[in-house]
Design a protein around this motif. Structure first.
Motif, PDB file in Angstrom:
ATOM      1  N   TYR A  21     -20.326 -53.469  35.023  1.00 34.90           N
ATOM      2  CA  TYR A  21     -18.705 -53.165  34.029  1.00 34.90           C
ATOM      3  C   TYR A  21     -18.128 -51.977  34.713  1.00 34.90           C
ATOM      4  O   TYR A  21     -19.061 -51.097  34.980  1.00 34.90           O
ATOM      5  CB  TYR A  21     -19.026 -52.883  32.606  1.00 34.90           C
ATOM      6  N   ASP A  22     -17.011 -51.886  34.894  1.00 30.45           N
ATOM      7  CA  ASP A  22     -16.217 -50.733  35.227  1.00 30.45           C
ATOM      8  C   ASP A  22     -15.170 -50.192  34.077  1.00 30.45           C
ATOM      9  O   ASP A  22     -14.604 -51.106  33.518  1.00 30.45           O
ATOM     10  CB  ASP A  22     -15.278 -50.785  36.715  1.00 30.45           C
ATOM     11  N   GLY A  23     -15.388 -48.867  33.937  1.00 30.22           N
ATOM     12  CA  GLY A  23     -14.308 -48.463  32.808  1.00 30.22           C
ATOM     13  C   GLY A  23     -15.310 -47.206  31.931  1.00 30.22           C
ATOM     14  O   GLY A  23     -16.063 -46.510  32.283  1.00 30.22           O
ATOM     15  N   ALA A  24     -14.903 -47.385  30.627  1.00 28.53           N
ATOM     16  CA  ALA A  24     -15.502 -46.633  29.631  1.00 28.53           C
ATOM     17  C   ALA A  24     -16.699 -47.344  29.246  1.00 28.53           C
ATOM     18  O   ALA A  24     -16.937 -48.151  28.396  1.00 28.53           O
ATOM     19  CB  ALA A  24     -14.701 -46.202  28.318  1.00 28.53           C
ATOM     20  N   VAL A  25     -17.871 -47.102  29.886  1.00 24.55           N
ATOM     21  CA  VAL A  25     -19.143 -47.678  29.883  1.00 24.55           C
ATOM     22  C   VAL A  25     -20.227 -46.862  29.178  1.00 24.55           C
ATOM     23  O   VAL A  25     -20.447 -45.947  29.828  1.00 24.55           O
ATOM     24  CB  VAL A  25     -19.660 -48.348  31.191  1.00 24.55           C
ATOM     25  N   VAL A  26     -21.018 -47.313  28.309  1.00 22.39           N
ATOM     26  CA  VAL A  26     -22.022 -46.688  27.865  1.00 22.39           C
ATOM     27  C   VAL A  26     -23.427 -47.886  27.826  1.00 22.39           C
ATOM     28  O   VAL A  26     -23.265 -48.807  27.509  1.00 22.39           O
ATOM     29  CB  VAL A  26     -22.052 -46.315  26.331  1.00 22.39           C
ATOM     30  N   THR A  27     -24.593 -47.119  28.262  1.00 27.43           N
ATOM     31  CA  THR A  27     -25.783 -48.057  28.327  1.00 27.43           C
ATOM     32  C   THR A  27     -26.935 -47.407  27.400  1.00 27.43           C
ATOM     33  O   THR A  27     -26.835 -46.260  27.077  1.00 27.43           O
ATOM     34  CB  THR A  27     -26.124 -48.173  29.862  1.00 27.43           C
ATOM     35  N   TYR A  28     -27.856 -48.311  27.251  1.00 23.82           N
ATOM     36  CA  TYR A  28     -29.000 -47.972  26.508  1.00 23.82           C
ATOM     37  C   TYR A  28     -30.179 -48.831  26.798  1.00 23.82           C
ATOM     38  O   TYR A  28     -29.989 -50.132  26.789  1.00 23.82           O
ATOM     39  CB  TYR A  28     -28.642 -48.028  25.030  1.00 23.82           C
ATOM     40  N   VAL A  29     -31.307 -48.201  26.887  1.00 26.49           N
ATOM     41  CA  VAL A  29     -32.491 -48.915  27.167  1.00 26.49           C
ATOM     42  C   VAL A  29     -33.529 -48.611  26.106  1.00 26.49           C
ATOM     43  O   VAL A  29     -33.707 -47.366  25.804  1.00 26.49           O
ATOM     44  CB  VAL A  29     -33.248 -48.463  28.529  1.00 26.49           C
ATOM     45  N   HIS A  30     -34.132 -49.718  25.699  1.00 22.84           N
ATOM     46  CA  HIS A  30     -35.009 -49.562  24.365  1.00 22.84           C
ATOM     47  C   HIS A  30     -36.247 -50.047  24.811  1.00 22.84           C
ATOM     48  O   HIS A  30     -36.451 -50.955  25.670  1.00 22.84           O
ATOM     49  CB  HIS A  30     -34.412 -50.306  23.297  1.00 22.84           C
ATOM     50  N   GLY A  31     -37.492 -49.363  24.260  1.00 19.65           N
ATOM     51  CA  GLY A  31     -38.781 -49.703  24.512  1.00 19.65           C
ATOM     52  C   GLY A  31     -39.407 -49.760  25.778  1.00 19.65           C
ATOM     53  O   GLY A  31     -40.005 -50.511  26.392  1.00 19.65           O
TER      54      GLY A  31
END
Length: 306
Positions: A145-155
């Motif tokens: 994705y391009d733009g206002a992006v947030v990621t999260y990795v769990h476990g």
């Protein structure tokens, strides 16, 4: 279409219904698994829709953001030990950063790209890692994705989420926005919505759900003799409950059950002084839809001592 005892067992695993009910449903559907699930749901026997897929394969889901570009990627291996291997994780990071740098259309195109920080292609680097690590390794999928992006990795790499927001650069630059974005990503990781809002649910999905709910009521002793207009109102109410399960914005916010996600987004937008909309999201769960290799340990030992 014929079906086997394994098909019956698979249907039981997907729905939680009894073996005989599963066998009858497969008989009625002529062996069609999806139709059999619908039949069980219509009879009120299956409490939920079929699972997206068994979580079986090993490896990791990984996410990275550089500037205004984010990537979430899944790389599979044979054992869970490999995800703790520094060389394997360095390869995964290289793959993700190559996606950012080269913007390949798919995994096949990524394999042909020159790997970031290397003179080798991703495919050549992959083959080298297979030899060094001693396991089969496969780049399964990625999303960028391009733009206002947030990621999260769990476990530790079990689930990876990436969310794209429509907002201004000013709002996106605020530290509170990143915290908000993490909350939304964690919501997606925990509750696994299928769509952003009711208007994003395909008409055929809604029509199918309505048909199943209507059939359930017709099979219910307490409701089957009610007038059609009453049945329709009950179905309409249950469709709203369906939206609360499958649509992100209609779900109860996991960090504050008194509001839904839509309200949390609105509250945050007001607090940060701008508009915020969830534009899109992707959620990868490691091994989703893949079957894990099942080894018979006793047979393996027996073969070793022959």
């Amino acid at each position: 279409m014929a079906f086997t005892a394994k098909d019956v067992a698979n249907l039981r695993e997907k729905t939680g219904c009894g073996m005989m009910d599963c066998k009858k449903a497969l008989t009625e559907s002529d062996g069609d698994m999806d139709k059999a699930i619908d039949i069980l749901r219509e009879k009120g026997l299956a409490a939920s829709q079929k699972k997206a897929g068994r979580i079986a394969a090993e490896g990791t889901v990984y996410a990275v953001v550089e500037g205004n570009t984010g990537v979430v990627i899944e790389v599979n291996a044979e054992t869970d030990f490999v995800a703790k291997n520094a060389e394997f994780m360095a390869f995964v990071d290289t793959c993700a950063k190559t996606v950012i740098a080269e913007n390949p259309a798919d995994v096949e195109a990524l394999l042909a790209c020159k790997a970031v920080g290397s003179d080798m292609t991703v495919d050549a680097l992959l083959k080298e890692k297979i030899l060094v690590i001693g396991e089969n390794i496969k780049i399964r999928r990625f999303e960028k994705y391009d733009g206002a992006v947030v990621t999260y990795v769990h476990g530790g790499g079990r689930i990876g989420v990436m969310v794209k927001f429509d907002t201004t650069d000013e709002v996106a630059a605020k530290p509170e926005f990143n915290e908000f974005g993490k909350d939304i990503a964690m919501q997606i990781a925990a509750v696994n919505p299928q769509y952003i809002a009711p208007e994003n649910v395909p008409a055929e999905v809604v029509d199918k759900e309505k048909a199943i709910l209507t059939e359930q009521l017709h099979n219910d002793e307490k409701n089957k003799n009610k007038p059609a207009n009453i049945i329709e109102k009950i179905v309409s109410g249950r469709i709203n409950k369906f939206y609360e399960e499958v649509c992100l914005l209609k779900q109860a916010f996991v960090k504050d059950g008194d509001i839904n996600v839509e309200k949390y987004v609105a509250n945050t937008a007001k607090a940060l002084g701008g508009d915020i909309k969830v534009a899109s999201f992707v959620r990868f769960e490691k091994g989703e839809g893949l079957e894990k290799r099942e080894d018979n340990f006793a047979d393996e030992v027996a073969s070793m001592i022959k």
